[in-house]
Design an enzyme around this catalytic site. Structure first.
Site, PDB file in Angstrom:
ATOM      1  CB  SER A 116     -13.083 -14.381 -26.728  1.00 54.10           C
ATOM      2  OG  SER A 116     -13.172 -15.726 -26.343  1.00 54.10           O
ATOM      3  CE1 TYR A 140      -7.917 -15.065 -27.936  1.00 54.42           C
ATOM      4  CE2 TYR A 140      -9.559 -16.329 -26.723  1.00 54.42           C
ATOM      5  CZ  TYR A 140      -9.207 -15.535 -27.791  1.00 54.42           C
ATOM      6  OH  TYR A 140     -10.162 -15.207 -28.718  1.00 54.42           O
ATOM      7  CE  LYS A 144      -9.321 -11.685 -28.620  1.00 56.88           C
ATOM      8  NZ  LYS A 144      -9.284 -10.902 -29.843  1.00 56.88           N
TER       9      LYS A 144
END
Ligand code: UDP
Length: 325
Positions: A116, A140, A144
């Protein structure tokens, strides 16, 4: 080639499965259907219902002899990740380690991984290339980035070859209308606009109009999900052919503001789509735009459907069925 797509019933995953099938791959989907949809599954792919936290089920699935794994199973709500880091660490990081270990045990050495743009954090310069500093500002994005680092070690230690694909803002639907699953309670801009257009919500809340952008609203790099899907097929071919790993941005290289997206949606849907300006959403940068030169050079990838009109029109084709099936 037999390809296992983990998370293949989700929004991006189902588009990737479609692209793989269209390119002649045999596909098995492994998905726990927590956010994925049964209606996103295709008759020409095999389906295994399973969770990436279930090591026994994963290992049994991987024992079937796959040439490559595409891994898109993850939790993706940046705001929620700040409240529930344990849940995100377990599902995203530990879940991926389970996949890597099952792959290693069954000698599967090719992986395409959904990363991402959230790995970059607040932009230091624009457009963002792959050399931009990686300082995630939400948990988040951290999950990643951690996985990308683990992948680099598995490459070194276990001969894993991977493609880490750093998605910018995925949007739109299969232009041929073959994918119809809608996300429940979406938080992303275009699905929210679509829900307002259908009358499922009263109004779009625009998070701030006092940013230093051309019209004061936030600017993002929206990339059509079918363009993303094509990149997965190309990445998988590349790591196989070149026997090398790579990390690339996938974005359209053009910025679209919230106001521009809204205006285009009003034009295309012919519906009023009421909107109100509310406070900025914490953690939102003013602008995030990629350069995807590397994906172009290495993969030959060229987005073809990521103009704002196509993004809106392909979404509206699916959402409008809610009002006139
Ligand atoms: N946005 C908005 N209202 C919404 C959802 C999003 O104004 O209901 C804005 C958000 O502030 C950002 C852009 O739309 O500028 C894209 O947000 P989204 O949540 O889709 O993706 P993000 O860039 O946060 O990953």
């Amino acid at each position: 080639m037999e390809t296992l797509v983990i998370g293949g019933a989700g929004y991006i995953g189902s588009h990737v499965v479609r692209a793989l099938l269209d390119a002649g791959h045999r596909v098995t989907v492994y998905d726990n259907l927590s956010s994925g949809k049964e209606e996103n599954l295709f008759g020409d792919a095999t389906f295994v219902r399973g969770d990436i936290l279930d090591k026994v089920a994963l290992s049994a699935c991987l024992s079937e002899g796959f040439g490559v794994v595409v891994h898109l199973a993850a939790l993706k709500a940046a705001g929620e990740s700040m409240d529930l880091p344990g849940k995100y660490a377990e599902n995203n990081i530990a879940g991926t380690i389970n996949i890597l270990n099952a792959m290693t045990n069954h000698k599967v050495k090719r992986l395409v991984f959904s990363s991402s743009a959230a790995v970059y954090g607040d932009p230091v310069y624009q457009p963002i290339d792959e050399e931009h500093p990686t300082e995630p500002v939400n948990f988040y994005g951290f999950t990643k980035l951690e996985i990308e680092r683990i992948l680099a070690w598995y490459d070194r230690l276990k001969g894993l070859r991977y493609a880490a694909l750093r998605y910018f803002n995925a949007a739109g639907y299969d232009p041929e209308g073959r994918i119809t699953g809608l996300e429940r309670n979406p938080a992303n801009l275009l699905p929210v606009i679509m829900e307002v257009a259908c009358g499922l919500r009263d109004t779009l809340r625009i998070f701030g109009n006092d940013y230093e952008t051309r019209d004061g609203t936030g600017v993002r790099d929206y990339i059509h999900v079918s363009d993303l899907a094509t990149a997965h097929v190309q990445a998988l071919d590349y790591i196989d052919r070149a026997d090398a790993s790579l990390t690339v941005n996938l974005g359209s290289e053009s910025g679209v503001s919230v106001a521009e997206m809204l205006e285009t949606a009003r034009e295309i849907t012919g519906r009023p789509i009421p909107a109100e300006i509310v406070a900025r959403r914490p953690g939102d940068p003013a602008e995030l735009v990629s350069t995807a030169r590397k994906a172009g050079e290495i993969l030959g990838w060229r987005p073809t459907s990521s103009d704002v009109k196509t993004l809106v029109a392909t979404s509206w084709r699916i959402y409008r069925r809610l009002i006139s099936p």
